[in-house]
Design a protein around this motif. Structure first.
Motif: not given
Length: 216
Positions: A11-36
């Protein structure tokens, strides 16, 4: 071992690695560093069939935190992290966006500040919180021992380390964070960083010119 899925969304012009981490058992996910680029992040969530449950922040530089307020509002998500040492960076997000030509952003107050030895939960996954100052005073790393995976933000890169020339950056502190807090976790730990490709702590301990065992 709790199965997980990870997707990196640059994401962003700086190509920052926003990461989605999902628990496969529950499908719950955290969004790590949503820069844009919120639409790209939401598309990836849909593609994974993930249900976003929280936003996690390693630190509050604009390319990592710029989309946080908007995304938290749109998806009604709590914000966890970073460490309170980055409060001044959060308060300065509007100035950061103007300085770097980003779209206007809002400030926010995390629902939970994080500290060394805290834990955060993503579905059935537990992430250990490691306070790693140096790049910013409030930087944290998220570490999942079960899957030998760490999310290190801008502390350490494949072949490099985070900048320390920003306000309240501290080079000796950054080196100590890497060598005394991250490398002891084990050579086989893979890490996802804020920019560029993944690596392992062992590879960096052997080859990284800034922090390797063999540096001059």
């Amino acid at each position: 071992m709790s199965a997980l899925s990870v997707a990196v969304v640059p994401v962003t012009a700086f190509a920052q690695n926003c990461t989605i981490l999902m628990c496969n058992n529950t499908k719950q996910a955290a969004i790590i560093d949503p820069g844009g680029d919120i639409s790209k992040i939401k598309q990836q969530l849909d593609k994974m069939g993930a249900s976003a449950s929280k936003i996690l922040l390693t630190h509050a530089h604009i390319d990592h935190a710029g989309g946080t307020a908007e995304l938290a509002k749109e998806l009604n998500l709590p914000i966890e992290g970073p460490h309170k040492g980055d409060l001044f960076w959060i308060e300065g997000l509007p100035q950061q966006s103007a300085m770097f030509g980003f779209p206007a952003v809002e400030t926010f107050t995390p629902d939970r500040w994080l500290d060394d030895h805290d834990e955060v939960q993503v579905g059935e996954l537990t992430l250990q919180v490691i306070h790693t100052p140096g790049h910013t005073p409030g930087h944290v790393v998220f570490y999942n021992p079960e899957n030998k995976l760490a999310f290190v933000g801008d502390v350490l890169f494949n072949g490099s380390i985070g900048r320390t020339d920003f306000p309240q950056g501290n080079h000796p502190e950054l080196i100590a964070s890497i060598r005394e807090k991250l490398f002891p976790l084990g050579d086989d730990i893979e890490f996802i960083c804020g920019h560029g490709p993944n690596s392992t702590f062992g590879h960096e301990r052997q080859t990284n010119p800034f922090v390797s065992d063999h540096r001059g």
